[in-house]
Each structure stands twice: as structure tokens, then as C-alpha cells.
Write a protein that holds these residues in place. Structure first.
Motif, short mmCIF file in Angstrom:
data_model
loop_
_atom_site.label_atom_id
_atom_site.label_comp_id
_atom_site.label_asym_id
_atom_site.label_seq_id
_atom_site.Cartn_x
_atom_site.Cartn_y
_atom_site.Cartn_z
N GLY A 168 -11.89 -0.76 -2.05
CA GLY A 168 -11.86 0.55 -1.84
C GLY A 168 -12.54 1.68 -2.65
N ARG A 169 -12.16 1.01 -4.14
CA ARG A 169 -12.57 1.86 -5.35
C ARG A 169 -14.23 1.95 -5.48
N TYR A 210 0.93 -1.27 0.06
CA TYR A 210 0.13 -0.09 -0.08
C TYR A 210 0.88 1.44 -0.14
N ILE A 235 -7.66 -2.77 -2.64
CA ILE A 235 -7.80 -1.47 -3.29
C ILE A 235 -9.03 -1.44 -4.20
N GLU A 236 -9.07 -2.49 -4.77
CA GLU A 236 -10.31 -2.56 -5.57
C GLU A 236 -11.69 -2.63 -5.10
N ASP A 275 -9.66 4.66 -0.82
CA ASP A 275 -8.32 4.43 -1.32
C ASP A 275 -7.45 3.93 -0.38
N GLU A 295 -4.27 -5.94 -3.77
CA GLU A 295 -4.97 -5.42 -4.93
C GLU A 295 -6.65 -5.48 -4.95
N ARG A 315 -4.52 2.65 -0.21
CA ARG A 315 -3.13 3.28 -0.38
C ARG A 315 -3.16 4.78 0.38
N GLU A 316 -4.27 5.37 0.14
CA GLU A 316 -4.20 6.70 0.61
C GLU A 316 -4.42 6.41 2.52
#
Length: 280
Positions: free
Chosen positions: A52-53, A31, A49-50, A58, A46, A60-61
Motif C-alpha cells: 500500500g505504501r 489492520y 501494508i508495505e 494505507d 505487513e 490500515r486506513e
């Protein structure tokens, strides 16, 4: 590559590591943009992350904001006179590690990194080979008493003087509420006046139930065995008997930010809560 360990499979994997099982430490490294991870870690990360989208988040954020919170709190504590830190569940070394932040503000801080991941320990010890004031020890969050009783920890930290214990983005991997409470209770038992407890924890905000459950399913297949979210009211109990530093328990972005950040009234999103408590 750090410490002679190659993560792409071309060299031997450290004893005790199954590269096919995602590690939460290595997922967090991913991340943050790190390279110390295996294919299984990247695949699991990943997926998160997906997810989160899908809900406008996000991962990573969120991880980066959590790291910024760590930097701000260590800086604040160092400037206020705290020179000893125990970071439990420290994770893989990255930029702005606890000892690096503390060293910018005080001379010779004493720092202990604690983790039970062999790769984390290998990398941390390599990084700290020439650092006499910072050590890395093997320890399990689930057994705080053993951490505090570790001879290396006791030799490095003066428990008669104020110190800070950091439980940053780690307690949410203890999915049983009673066990999590027991862990924090045992940590608090070792704190003397002037000590601080720094804690961050995933929260859900009461929405995005489907995506959160899918995320929990991903983490159930990792080295942690699972993850959970808890809300402000639950985290308050972890600071029983401690004075919460302002602004209390808030999203990490809103804890004394360097750039103003407005807290949503209902904490509707998903993210990480942070707080710092002091023993008086």
C-alpha cells in the motif's frame, strides 16, 4: 486475549486452526490495531501494508474507513426502523460492533454474526455470553441457503419482517465471478420488502496493476485462498431489483460521511466501495 484463547502461542490453539496459515479475519484485526492474531497473520498483513505504501495507500486506513462505513449504515438502518441484522463474515469482535451500534438507537435489536473461523466464533460467543439479543453461528458465505435455514438463525430472526444482511469486506474473497453472483443471488432471494443489503468490496481503479497482483499473491496463501477486486459496474449487478440508497456505489469514505469527502472522478486509487440497497 479474549475467551481464553491466547494468540502468542503460549497456550493451546483452538481445534481447527493452523496458526501458520494467515487468516483474513485476523489480518483485518491487525489492520484495525487488534491483538487477536498470530505471527503469520502479522507477517502477511505487513506485506499488504508495505504494498500500500508503494502506491500511496494505507491498508490500515482503508480497514478503518470500512469499519466507519459499517457504523454509519447500521446507525442509519436502526434509525429507520430496522431492528434485525445478519452479518455474514463478521470477523473478530472489535469496537463498534453491529449490535453495539444498533443498541444505541433501538431497544433490543436482533443480531446474528456468521463466520466459519473457530477463533472468531470463540471470541464472539465469549463477548455475547450475557447478551440475549445477539448470537454467533457457524456458517460459510459460500452457502447462503444453509445460513438462512440454520435453526438458530430462524429462531432469532423473524423473516416475515424487514431485516438487513451485511456482506462487508467479504465478497472479494470469492474470486470466481459466477460464484460471487450466485451467492448474492441466493441472499437476495431471502429478502422481503423493507429488507436491506449492505455490501462493501475491494476495487482497483484500473491502476497499480503490479502492486495489486502482488497483494493478490499474498492473499492466495491465506485461509481465504485468494482475493479479487471488482469495479462499480460489476457491483451494480449485485443490487439488481433493489433500490440503491444515495449516494449509490461509492468509496466507503464518501458514503454519507460525517466529514465531507470528495470522490475522485475516475476512482483512480485502490480502496473499498460501499453501497446499501433496499427491497421495495
Amino acid at each position: 486475549m479474549r475467551g481464553g484463547v491466547c494468540m502468542d502461542g503460549t497456550r493451546r490453539v483452538p481445534t481447527g486452526i493452523d496458526p501458520s496459515v494467515p487468516s483474513v479475519a485476523r489480518m483485518y484485526d491487525y489492520y484495525l490495531g487488534g491483538k487477536d492474531n498470530f505471527a503469520a497473520d502479522r507477517e502477511a498483513a505487513e506485506k499488504i501494508i508495505e504494498l500500500g505504501r508503494e502506491i500511496g495507500g494505507d491498508a490500515r486506513e482503508i480497514a478503518k474507513e470500512n469499519r466507519c462505513f459499517l457504523r454509519r449504515t447500521v446507525r442509519l438502518l436502526a434509525r429507520s426502523g430496522i431492528s434485525q441484522f445478519i452479518d455474514i463474515g463478521a470477523g473478530l469482535p472489535t469496537q463498534e460492533n453491529v449490535h453495539e451500534v444498533a443498541e444505541r438507537h433501538i431497544a433490543d435489536p436482533r443480531v446474528v454474526y456468521v463466520d466459519n473461523d473457530p477463533i472468531v466464533l470463540t471470541h464472539a460467543r465469549a463477548l455475547l455470553a450475557d447478551n440475549r439479543t445477539t448470537i454467533a453461528v457457524s456458517g460459510d458465505l459460500r452457502e447462503p441457503k444453509e445460513i438462512f435455514d440454520d435453526p438458530a438463525v430462524r429462531a432469532h430472526i423473524d423473516f416475515a419482517r424487514p431485516f438487513a444482511v451485511l456482506l462487508v469486506a467479504v465478497l472479494h474473497f470469492i474470486t470466481d465471478d459466477e460464484e460471487a453472483a450466485r451467492i448474492v443471488d441466493q441472499v437476495r432471494e431471502h429478502l422481503v420488502p423493507g429488507c436491506h443489503l449492505v455490501l462493501t468490496h475491494a476495487y482497483q481503479g484500473g491502476r497499480h496493476e503490479s502492486a495489486v497482483n502482488s497483494g493478490k499473491q499474498v492473499y492466495s496463501g491465506t485461509s481465504s485462498g485468494g482475493v479479487t477486486t471488482r469495479e462499480v459496474s460489476h457491483l451494480e449487478s449485485y443490487f439488481a431489483g433493489l433500490d440503491l440508497l444515495e449516494p449509490g456505489i461509492v468509496p466507503v469514505q464518501a458514503w454519507r460521511p460525517e466529514v465531507p469527502w470528495e470522490v475522485s472522478a475516475d476512482l483512480a486509487g485502490i480502496g473499498i466501495l460501499g453501497a446499501v440497497g433496499r427491497v421495495t
